[in-house]
Design a protein around this motif. Structure first.
Motif, short mmCIF file in Angstrom:
data_model
loop_
_atom_site.label_atom_id
_atom_site.label_comp_id
_atom_site.label_asym_id
_atom_site.label_seq_id
_atom_site.Cartn_x
_atom_site.Cartn_y
_atom_site.Cartn_z
N ILE A 187 110.02 66.08 35.77
CA ILE A 187 109.85 67.53 35.70
C ILE A 187 109.49 67.94 34.27
O ILE A 187 108.59 68.75 34.05
N SER A 188 110.20 67.38 33.30
CA SER A 188 109.90 67.65 31.89
C SER A 188 110.33 66.46 31.06
O SER A 188 111.13 65.63 31.48
N GLY A 189 109.76 66.37 29.85
CA GLY A 189 110.10 65.27 28.96
C GLY A 189 109.24 64.04 29.22
O GLY A 189 108.11 64.13 29.72
N GLU A 190 109.80 62.88 28.91
CA GLU A 190 109.05 61.63 29.01
C GLU A 190 110.04 60.49 29.21
O GLU A 190 111.13 60.51 28.66
N ALA A 191 109.65 59.49 30.00
CA ALA A 191 110.56 58.39 30.29
C ALA A 191 109.81 57.07 30.40
O ALA A 191 108.64 57.04 30.80
N SER A 192 110.50 56.01 30.05
CA SER A 192 110.02 54.65 30.27
C SER A 192 110.74 54.12 31.50
O SER A 192 111.97 54.09 31.54
N VAL A 193 109.97 53.69 32.50
CA VAL A 193 110.54 53.15 33.73
C VAL A 193 110.12 51.69 33.84
O VAL A 193 108.93 51.38 33.81
N ALA A 194 111.09 50.81 33.95
CA ALA A 194 110.82 49.38 34.06
C ALA A 194 111.29 48.88 35.41
O ALA A 194 112.39 49.23 35.87
N ILE A 195 110.45 48.06 36.07
CA ILE A 195 110.75 47.53 37.39
C ILE A 195 110.42 46.04 37.40
O ILE A 195 109.36 45.63 36.94
N PHE A 196 111.33 45.25 37.96
CA PHE A 196 111.05 43.83 38.13
C PHE A 196 110.43 43.61 39.50
O PHE A 196 111.03 43.93 40.52
N ASN A 197 109.19 43.09 39.50
CA ASN A 197 108.49 42.79 40.75
C ASN A 197 108.95 41.42 41.25
O ASN A 197 108.67 40.41 40.60
N PRO A 198 109.65 41.36 42.39
CA PRO A 198 110.19 40.08 42.85
C PRO A 198 109.13 39.13 43.38
O PRO A 198 109.39 37.93 43.54
N PHE A 199 107.92 39.63 43.65
CA PHE A 199 106.86 38.79 44.18
C PHE A 199 106.05 38.14 43.07
O PHE A 199 105.74 36.95 43.13
N THR A 200 105.72 38.90 42.03
CA THR A 200 104.98 38.33 40.90
C THR A 200 105.92 37.79 39.83
O THR A 200 105.49 37.09 38.92
N ARG A 201 107.22 38.17 39.91
CA ARG A 201 108.24 37.80 38.92
C ARG A 201 107.83 38.28 37.53
O ARG A 201 107.98 37.58 36.54
N LYS A 202 107.33 39.51 37.50
CA LYS A 202 106.95 40.13 36.23
C LYS A 202 107.64 41.48 36.11
O LYS A 202 107.90 42.17 37.10
N LEU A 203 107.93 41.84 34.86
CA LEU A 203 108.50 43.15 34.57
C LEU A 203 107.34 44.12 34.35
O LEU A 203 106.48 43.89 33.50
N MET A 204 107.32 45.18 35.12
CA MET A 204 106.29 46.21 34.98
C MET A 204 106.92 47.43 34.32
O MET A 204 107.95 47.93 34.79
N THR A 205 106.33 47.90 33.23
CA THR A 205 106.88 49.02 32.48
C THR A 205 105.88 50.16 32.47
O THR A 205 104.71 49.96 32.16
N TYR A 206 106.34 51.35 32.82
CA TYR A 206 105.49 52.53 32.89
C TYR A 206 106.04 53.61 31.98
O TYR A 206 107.25 53.83 31.91
N ARG A 207 105.15 54.31 31.32
CA ARG A 207 105.53 55.46 30.49
C ARG A 207 105.05 56.70 31.22
O ARG A 207 103.85 56.91 31.39
N LEU A 208 106.00 57.54 31.67
CA LEU A 208 105.69 58.69 32.49
C LEU A 208 105.99 59.99 31.76
O LEU A 208 107.00 60.10 31.06
N THR A 209 105.11 60.96 31.93
CA THR A 209 105.30 62.28 31.33
C THR A 209 105.36 63.33 32.43
O THR A 209 105.26 63.02 33.62
N GLN A 210 105.50 64.56 32.02
CA GLN A 210 105.67 65.69 32.94
C GLN A 210 104.64 65.66 34.06
O GLN A 210 103.44 65.53 33.83
N GLY A 211 105.12 65.77 35.31
CA GLY A 211 104.26 65.82 36.47
C GLY A 211 103.92 64.48 37.07
O GLY A 211 103.40 64.41 38.17
N GLN A 212 104.22 63.39 36.36
CA GLN A 212 103.91 62.06 36.89
C GLN A 212 105.10 61.53 37.69
O GLN A 212 106.23 61.97 37.53
#
Length: 202
Positions: free
Chosen positions: A72-97
């Motif tokens: 809704i507001s601000g900014e966040a780093s979201v990290a997810i471990f993909n169990p199929f590729t065994r890789k950590l995916m990191t996303y930087r999200l801002t307002q509206g995303q």
């Protein structure tokens, strides 16, 4: 099939998502909720999350729900471990995303700005949550040694401060200074987000 809730004489279609406190670390870092207990007619549910820069929704996963995080507001780093590729995916999200966190995928969220506000919306009204803090404190040191060759005494010392399930962090007893967090140097997939073809700007 008829929905008994919708036919109830006491049906309510309105509720306040700020009234039921789920977890509070301090006056700037807290979570309220809206689930079936607050609004029986709801078929989903969500947490209303407020965070300051450098605070974290602790590593965890959900056994029974998919999750949609909407900033809704601000900014966040979201990290997810993909169990199929065994890789950590990191996303930087801002307002509206927003981002989808599939059921069973290990993840965490760090606020990158003060007054970050987000909704974490689930596709069922009662999400199960497995906290990384519980996984660490309830796994015996001899099992960690057997599985990973970790020194049992060192493991016990490392996890000794974790005496409870942690939702928001860092904990009050931690020496880390919130607000000093710098995202680890990984590719941020969401920085390249563009409206898809056929996007309608209302």
């Amino acid at each position: 099939m008829l929905d008994n809730v919708l036919q109830s004489p006491s049906l309510s279609l309105v509720a306040d998502s700020t009234k039921v406190l789920n977890y509070k670390l301090n006056s700037q870092n807290y979570i309220t909720q809206m689930f079936a207990a607050q609004l029986p007619s709801i078929k989903t549910g969500f947490f209303n999350v407020h965070m300051s820069r450098g605070f974290i929704i602790q590593p965890h996963w959900h056994t029974n729900v998919n999750e949609l995080v909407f900033i809704i507001s601000g900014e966040a780093s979201v990290a997810i471990f993909n169990p199929f590729t065994r890789k950590l995916m990191t996303y930087r999200l801002t307002q509206g995303q927003n981002i989808v966190l599939p059921k069973g995928w290990f993840h965490w969220i760090v606020a990158l700005k003060d007054q970050t506000h987000m909704l974490t919306i689930f596709d069922k009204p009662t999400p199960d949550i497995v906290y990384g803090s519980d996984f660490l404190r309830f796994t015996p040191a001899d099992i960690m040694h057997l599985a990973y060759c970790i020194n049992p005494d060192e493991y016990n010392r490392a996890v000794a401060p974790i005496q409870a399930s942690h939702v928001l962090g860092p904990p009050k007893w931690c020496g880390n200074q919130p607000g000093t967090y710098q995202p680890h140097q990984q590719q941020y997939y969401a920085e390249q987000m563009q409206p898809p073809t056929g996007y309608y700007n209302y």
